[in-house]
Design a protein around this motif. Structure first.
Motif, PDB file in Angstrom:
ATOM      1  N   TRP A 274       0.704  -1.349  -0.178  1.00  0.00           N
ATOM      2  CA  TRP A 274       0.008   0.117   0.055  1.00  0.00           C
ATOM      3  C   TRP A 274       0.797   1.283  -0.087  1.00  0.00           C
ATOM      4  O   TRP A 274       0.303   2.214  -0.512  1.00  0.00           O
ATOM      5  CB  TRP A 274      -1.089  -0.034   1.175  1.00  0.00           C
ATOM      6  CG  TRP A 274      -1.702  -1.327   1.234  1.00  0.00           C
ATOM      7  CD1 TRP A 274      -1.716  -2.205   2.021  1.00  0.00           C
ATOM      8  CD2 TRP A 274      -2.863  -1.451   0.247  1.00  0.00           C
ATOM      9  NE1 TRP A 274      -2.607  -3.294   1.681  1.00  0.00           N
ATOM     10  CE2 TRP A 274      -3.195  -2.972   0.727  1.00  0.00           C
ATOM     11  CE3 TRP A 274      -3.322  -0.981  -0.801  1.00  0.00           C
ATOM     12  CZ2 TRP A 274      -4.364  -3.551   0.027  1.00  0.00           C
ATOM     13  CZ3 TRP A 274      -4.288  -1.671  -1.603  1.00  0.00           C
ATOM     14  CH2 TRP A 274      -4.771  -2.913  -1.047  1.00  0.00           C
ATOM     15  N   SER A 277       1.761   1.591  -3.792  1.00  0.00           N
ATOM     16  CA  SER A 277       0.472   1.919  -4.303  1.00  0.00           C
ATOM     17  C   SER A 277       0.135   3.508  -4.120  1.00  0.00           C
ATOM     18  O   SER A 277      -0.584   4.137  -4.999  1.00  0.00           O
ATOM     19  CB  SER A 277      -0.558   1.080  -4.221  1.00  0.00           C
ATOM     20  OG  SER A 277      -1.208   1.119  -2.771  1.00  0.00           O
ATOM     21  N   PRO A 305      -3.944  -2.719  -6.590  1.00  0.00           N
ATOM     22  CA  PRO A 305      -2.581  -3.159  -6.249  1.00  0.00           C
ATOM     23  C   PRO A 305      -2.326  -4.641  -6.611  1.00  0.00           C
ATOM     24  O   PRO A 305      -1.122  -4.893  -7.493  1.00  0.00           O
ATOM     25  CB  PRO A 305      -2.205  -2.871  -4.774  1.00  0.00           C
ATOM     26  CG  PRO A 305      -3.537  -1.748  -4.520  1.00  0.00           C
ATOM     27  CD  PRO A 305      -4.593  -2.063  -5.470  1.00  0.00           C
ATOM     28  N   CYS A 308      -1.726  -5.214 -10.118  1.00  0.00           N
ATOM     29  CA  CYS A 308      -0.675  -4.550 -10.856  1.00  0.00           C
ATOM     30  C   CYS A 308       0.369  -5.810 -10.582  1.00  0.00           C
ATOM     31  O   CYS A 308       1.461  -5.853 -11.351  1.00  0.00           O
ATOM     32  CB  CYS A 308      -0.054  -3.264 -10.141  1.00  0.00           C
ATOM     33  SG  CYS A 308      -1.147  -1.813 -10.538  1.00  0.00           S
ATOM     34  N   TYR A 464      -5.298   9.290  -8.123  1.00  0.00           N
ATOM     35  CA  TYR A 464      -4.094   8.774  -8.875  1.00  0.00           C
ATOM     36  C   TYR A 464      -4.756   9.059 -10.488  1.00  0.00           C
ATOM     37  O   TYR A 464      -3.821   8.376 -11.425  1.00  0.00           O
ATOM     38  CB  TYR A 464      -3.884   7.217  -8.871  1.00  0.00           C
ATOM     39  CG  TYR A 464      -5.321   6.471  -8.605  1.00  0.00           C
ATOM     40  CD1 TYR A 464      -6.137   6.079  -9.720  1.00  0.00           C
ATOM     41  CD2 TYR A 464      -5.831   6.138  -7.523  1.00  0.00           C
ATOM     42  CE1 TYR A 464      -7.341   5.359  -9.529  1.00  0.00           C
ATOM     43  CE2 TYR A 464      -7.197   5.597  -7.116  1.00  0.00           C
ATOM     44  CZ  TYR A 464      -7.776   5.086  -8.367  1.00  0.00           C
ATOM     45  OH  TYR A 464      -9.112   4.427  -8.284  1.00  0.00           O
ATOM     46  N   LEU A 491      -0.372   4.269 -11.046  1.00  0.00           N
ATOM     47  CA  LEU A 491       0.033   3.095 -10.383  1.00  0.00           C
ATOM     48  C   LEU A 491       0.919   2.159 -11.392  1.00  0.00           C
ATOM     49  O   LEU A 491       1.848   1.719 -10.841  1.00  0.00           O
ATOM     50  CB  LEU A 491      -1.498   2.074 -10.210  1.00  0.00           C
ATOM     51  CG  LEU A 491      -2.080   2.203  -8.890  1.00  0.00           C
ATOM     52  CD1 LEU A 491      -3.093   1.382  -8.832  1.00  0.00           C
ATOM     53  CD2 LEU A 491      -1.254   2.198  -7.643  1.00  0.00           C
ATOM     54  N   PHE A 495       4.527   0.709  -9.750  1.00  0.00           N
ATOM     55  CA  PHE A 495       4.817  -0.500  -9.669  1.00  0.00           C
ATOM     56  C   PHE A 495       6.128  -0.809 -10.863  1.00  0.00           C
ATOM     57  O   PHE A 495       5.989  -2.132 -11.004  1.00  0.00           O
ATOM     58  CB  PHE A 495       3.572  -1.523 -10.007  1.00  0.00           C
ATOM     59  CG  PHE A 495       2.728  -1.503  -8.589  1.00  0.00           C
ATOM     60  CD1 PHE A 495       3.139  -2.215  -7.736  1.00  0.00           C
ATOM     61  CD2 PHE A 495       1.877  -0.492  -8.481  1.00  0.00           C
ATOM     62  CE1 PHE A 495       2.376  -2.645  -6.360  1.00  0.00           C
ATOM     63  CE2 PHE A 495       1.009  -0.746  -7.132  1.00  0.00           C
ATOM     64  CZ  PHE A 495       1.443  -1.725  -6.248  1.00  0.00           C
TER      65      PHE A 495
END
Length: 639
Positions: A274, A277, A305, A308, A464, A491, A495
């Motif tokens: 978290w 993210s 997440p 991802c 985001y 994101l 990531f």
């Protein structure tokens, strides 16, 4: 070389039967030859050192698996004999070391998808009379494809429904994968109509109407494939040579269990996820956070997440995009107690059309799911509610427009109207201003092309990325926030998600689209309750009909009528209590049964029912066939 752009009946009537006849003739000759060989005893050594006895040219790996256990025999897809992959049904030829593989092993998965490619090839050949080329499992290790020559026919997603139906039919027929060895001359005779098959392969496999040159090995039969979906179609050249014939490639995915077409991510993650993210910094107060062995964890409030991580776990190619992932996981959000409202805002909820969410939801929503899944317009692999689409920037407009069309299709089924709002950059946001402006411009263009009026909602986007919020209006014109579509450049960057472009030396970052149609199962259920005021339309109702016998004398006939209606696929009950008929009818009306079917001695003698409609006093007499036809017409009428 020409190929029909529709089902070629002449091709089906001549070429395929001739090929099957030649295959069966060669197989019979080889079986006769094997019968002449001595079935000498052989020793079969298993990985744990145990030795089983068998007979040469008689005992197969499947026979050995059955001797060990039924579950092993049911789950084993392929074997390895002295280091060589071997069909489960192919007789052993001497003393050997034997290993068995299931779908959980790489060998099992690759074989499963290779065999699924043959099922796909069968569907393509039967439906379109195309000239099949090659059909392997993909080099990236998930799924398969089949190249074929179609002449002037251009395949697209509109064809997938028919292809998937043909593949499902083949799986349901439990077609065995049969192997023969052929000479080059026999191979040329078998595939005299298909110049793409003129090669040096010396083995041929058959499953149902498909006879194909193939080294193998294969799964025992087609019924092992329980879930099958087409992913996309693209162009290819024969042998990768741009100067050769232009082919079309259909990509597919399959699994031995329908549940594997869902993805399911864990309910909790280490807070490090978290933090990556951005949720730890921007959303932590809305999460349930706890400590395990001095490490902080959080229950997931959303699925993105985890998806991802799924995208990230191996190298991705531009050919895989758009990649759509849907998750049926349970979500938890630490909502303030004052914000909790019935089913519309809760702390634990589920996003998705999953049929096992709750008994209550399954009862009410099963029919809606069936209707949507059966639609010719939308492929079943994009129907789950909470989904994330990883795509290229050039694909954004098309994917967003497709989501909007799907939302419209779903809401039309329930009779909802809806409003659209474009929510733009909030004060607290991640990323660069230029990226936000690019994302907002892409959504604006897609909304304009969708053609429905929309409004600007300045500053209300997610931290985001910008989003399109969709609010539905019920029968009383009350608005509810349900569907959402959010564009996310952040994101993928956080990531470090990449895919290889056409130029394999170049890597590009995908765009992530967050998409929900219902919002949550709980909220949609609450909205539907309000919308219909508890009076569910016939097609959606879990209480479509009830049969009420007038007395014990007509009870047996009532049960017979109930069974007939049930076997036709409708929800039906029977009130076999000893109450007066007036009381039974009144109770059925209060329970909101759409149709109340009263049967007495006269109806039993004539094979009819007295039909009463919910909230109406009048009634009519109908035969069972007429009643079922009426039910079908009412079910079909809404769409």
């Amino acid at each position: 070389m020409a190929a029909a752009n529709h089902k070629d009946e002449a091709y089906l009537a001549t070429v395929i039967p001739k090929r099957i006849q030649l295959f069966e003739t060669i197989k019979a000759q080889q079986n006769l030859h094997r019968l002449s060989l001595l079935s000498d005893p052989i020793k079969i050594t298993l990985p744990d050192g145990k030795v089983k006895e068998g007979k040469r040219w008689a005992t197969s790996p499947l026979d050995v698996a059955k001797e060990i256990s039924k579950s092993l025999a049911a789950n084993s897809l392929i074997s390895e004999v002295n280091g060589v992959l071997w069909d489960m049904t192919r007789p052993l030829e001497g003393d050997c070391e034997l290993k068995l593989f299931t779908f959980e092993n790489d060998e099992g998965r690759d074989t499963f998808w290779h065999s699924s490619a043959h099922i796909l090839g069968q569907a393509l050949e039967v439906e379109y009379g195309c000239k099949l080329c090659i059909g392997p499992c993909t080099t990236r290790g998930e799924g398969f494809y089949y190249d074929a020559f179609y002449g002037d026919l251009g395949l697209n997603e509109d064809h997938f429904k028919k292809i998937e139906a043909a593949a499902t039919k083949a799986a349901g027929e439990r077609q065995p994968f049969e192997r023969i060895e052929v000479t080059r001359e026999q191979a040329l005779e078998l595939f005299a109509d298909n110049s793409f098959k003129a090669n040096k392969t010396i083995t041929v496999y058959r499953c149902g109407p498909l006879v194909d040159l193939c080294r193998g090995p294969h799964i025992p039969n087609t019924s092992v494939v329980k879930a099958f979906a087409c992913l996309k179609a693209s162009s290819a050249y024969w042998r990768g040579n741009k100067d050769r014939e232009s082919l079309q490639r259909v990509y597919g995915i399959s699994y031995p269990d329908k549940k594997r077409l869902e993805v399911i991510s864990p309910n909790m993650y280490n807070m490090q996820l978290w933090e990556t993210s951005g949720h730890a910094a921007n959303y932590k107060e809305n999460m349930f956070v706890f400590e395990i062995e001095k490490q902080e964890f959080g229950l997931k409030p959303m699925n993105c997440p985890g998806h991802c991580l799924m995208f990230q776990h191996r190298v991705r190619s531009y050919r895989e995009l758009p990649l759509r992932l849907a998750d049926f996981g349970v979500l938890h959000r630490n909502e303030a107690s004052g914000a909790l409202t019935g089913l519309t805002r809760v702390r634990r909820f589920q996003q998705g059309f999953h049929m096992s969410v709750t008994i209550l939801w399954r009862e009410y929503y099963a029919r809606a799911l069936d209707i949507i899944v059966d639609s010719d317009k939308f492929s079943s692999n994009v129907l789950q509610d909470d989904a994330h689409i990883f795509c290229r920037e050039s694909q954004i407009k098309e994917e967003v427009r497709g989501v909007l069309e799907f939302v419209k299709y779903c809401y039309d089924i329930f009779g909802f109207t809806f409003d659209l709002k474009l929510s733009t950059r909030p004060e607290k946001y991640l990323g660069e201003l230029a990226t936000w402006e690019k994302a907002e411009a892409a959504l604006t263009e897609a909304l304009n092309e969708f053609g429905k009026p929309w409004q600007m909602n300045e500053g209300d986007g997610a931290f985001y990325g910008p989003k399109i919020d969709i609010s539905v209006s019920d029968a009383l014109n009350r608005k509810f926030q349900c569907a959402t579509l959010q564009l996310d450049f952040q994101l993928p960057a956080r990531f470090e998600l990449y895919y290889s472009a056409e130029d394999e030396a170049k890597r590009e970052a995908p765009v992530m689209i967050h998409r929900a149609v219902l919002g949550s199962v709980e909220r949609m259920f609450a909205i539907l309750l309000e919308h219909y005021k508890g009076k569910w339309p016939f097609w959606l109702s879990p209480r479509q009909a009830i049969v009420c016998p007038v007395s014990e004398k007509s009870q047996q006939y009532a049960l017979q009528v109930r069974d007939q209606i049930h076997n036709a696929g409708y929800y039906v009950d029977a009130d076999t209590s000893d109450r007066k008929i007036q009381k039974k009818v009144r109770e059925a009306q209060l329970a909101q049964y759409n149709y109340i079917l009263v049967v007495g001695e006269e109806e039993a003698n004539t094979g009819q029912v007295s039909v009463r409609v919910r909230n109406a006093n009048d009634h009519s007499v109908m035969g069972i066939d007429g009643l079922l036809a009426h039910f079908k017409a009412e079910t079909d009428a809404f769409h």
